[in-house]
Design a protein around this motif. Structure first.
Motif, PDB file in Angstrom:
ATOM      1  N   SER A   1       0.974  -1.167  -0.168  1.00  0.00           N
ATOM      2  CA  SER A   1       0.044   0.199   0.108  1.00  0.00           C
ATOM      3  C   SER A   1       0.812   1.090  -0.072  1.00  0.00           C
ATOM      4  O   SER A   1       0.678   2.268  -0.824  1.00  0.00           O
ATOM      5  CB  SER A   1      -0.827   0.031   1.051  1.00  0.00           C
ATOM      6  OG  SER A   1      -1.964  -0.900   1.121  1.00  0.00           O
TER       7      SER A   1
ATOM      8  N   ASP B   1      -5.740  -1.334  -4.730  1.00  0.00           N
ATOM      9  CA  ASP B   1      -5.067  -1.897  -3.555  1.00  0.00           C
ATOM     10  C   ASP B   1      -6.117  -2.825  -3.011  1.00  0.00           C
ATOM     11  O   ASP B   1      -6.984  -2.653  -2.256  1.00  0.00           O
ATOM     12  CB  ASP B   1      -4.893  -0.770  -2.765  1.00  0.00           C
ATOM     13  CG  ASP B   1      -3.956  -1.212  -1.508  1.00  0.00           C
ATOM     14  OD1 ASP B   1      -3.644  -2.301  -1.250  1.00  0.00           O
ATOM     15  OD2 ASP B   1      -3.523  -0.329  -0.965  1.00  0.00           O
ATOM     16  N   GLU B   2      -5.927  -4.179  -3.392  1.00  0.00           N
ATOM     17  CA  GLU B   2      -6.771  -5.025  -2.554  1.00  0.00           C
ATOM     18  C   GLU B   2      -8.247  -4.835  -2.694  1.00  0.00           C
ATOM     19  O   GLU B   2      -8.942  -4.977  -1.959  1.00  0.00           O
ATOM     20  CB  GLU B   2      -6.281  -5.300  -1.108  1.00  0.00           C
ATOM     21  CG  GLU B   2      -4.954  -5.827  -0.928  1.00  0.00           C
ATOM     22  CD  GLU B   2      -4.574  -6.514   0.240  1.00  0.00           C
ATOM     23  OE1 GLU B   2      -5.569  -7.275   0.979  1.00  0.00           O
ATOM     24  OE2 GLU B   2      -3.533  -6.179   0.977  1.00  0.00           O
TER      25      GLU B   2
HETATM   26 MG    MG Z   1      -1.905  -2.957   1.923  1.00  0.00          MG
END
Ligand code: MG
Ligand code: ADP
Length: 254
Positions: A45, A175-176
């Motif tokens: 991240s 991000d995910e």
């Molecule tokens: Mg992360």
């Protein structure tokens, strides 16, 4: 025009005494889809946040589409860019987070046009037209006048993708994007991302969805301990990992 959409050299970032990124070098070509894998806390991240300048790096350089992020060249030195210029650079990238953070009191259509209106000062009519086309593209044309809480998590995440695309980004950072979703809703979001990849969007995707990485990624990068441990095709990295750290990570995520 260079072939690289993203060039990262010697990227370092620490939080206090914790070194998160310890000299990363990453290139992403135009139209390439890169999946970024790594254990929790490995700085994935933080890396995405450095790319779109939500986080300032301690050292190293990031260039997106030939422009150094946060700086401009003045002879041999780099000068920090004013906020307005940083905002312009950031508007060239779309980011989709685990949590979609739509405005609850605005309709889906209003959510999608917001960025284009506020950041890019796009006229309302053309922003609306583009937003409707994007909602169609993510399969939510019928939800334009609904409110976020009337949508499932998967639908909200597809709105978040449309909202990012409304800025006409050159690069999409994910991000995910599916890790907060119920399992039965993951597929519809990955489907939209696959379409986007097929249409030639340059994408960096942090994900634990190995099926998606296998099918869609041109390249997989495994990061751990603040460095790139290994990278290659999905077949190389996921199916035949060379590094012990990659193997133990893959054994854990399945
Ligand atoms: Mg992360
Ligand atoms: P990942 O996304 O790979 O799970 P992160 O980039 O979120 O990893 O975080 C990497 C490490 O940096 C973690 O140990 C996290 O706690 C720490 N970290 C992230 N952001 C901050 C911050 N703003 N302040 C202090 N520590 C942070």
């Amino acid at each position: 025009m260079t072939k690289a959409m993203v060039q990262i050299r010697g990227l370092r970032k620490s939080f206090g005494s914790l070194t998160v990124l310890d000299g990363l070098d990453i290139d992403v070509a135009r139209g390439e889809v890169v999946c970024l894998l790594g254990p929790s806390g490995s700085g994935k991240s933080t890396l995405l946040r450095c790319i779109n300048h939500l986080e300032a790096a301690d050292a190293g350089v990031i260039a997106v589409d030939g422009e150094i992020i946060g700086y401009r060249r003045a002879g041999d030195v780099l000068q920090e860019l004013p906020q307005r210029e940083v905002a312009r650079q950031r508007a060239r990238m779309g980011m989709v987070f685990q949590r979609f953070n739509l405005f609850p009191h605005r309709t889906i259509l209003e959510n999608v046009i917001e960025g284009a209106r506020v950041v890019k000062k796009e006229p309302r009519e053309s922003a609306l037209e583009h937003a409707r086309a994007l909602l169609e593209r993510v399969g939510l044309a019928g939800k334009a006048d609904a409110y976020p809480n009337q949508l499932s998590g998967g639908q909200q995440q597809r709105v978040a993708i449309a909202r990012a695309l409304a800025m006409r980004p050159k690069l999409m950072l994910f991000d995910e994007p599916t890790s907060a979703l119920d399992p039965e809703l993951v597929g519809e979001v990955l489907g939209v991302m696959k379409d986007l990849a097929r249409e030639g969007m340059t994408m960096i995707v942090v994900t634990h969805e190995m099926g998606f990485a296998r099918e869609v990624a041109d390249r997989v990068i495994f990061v751990d301990g603040g460095v790139v441990v290994e990278q290659g095709t999905p077949q190389e990295v996921i199916d035949n990992p060379r590094a012990e750290r990659t193997r133990s990570f893959l054994a854990r995520v399945g």
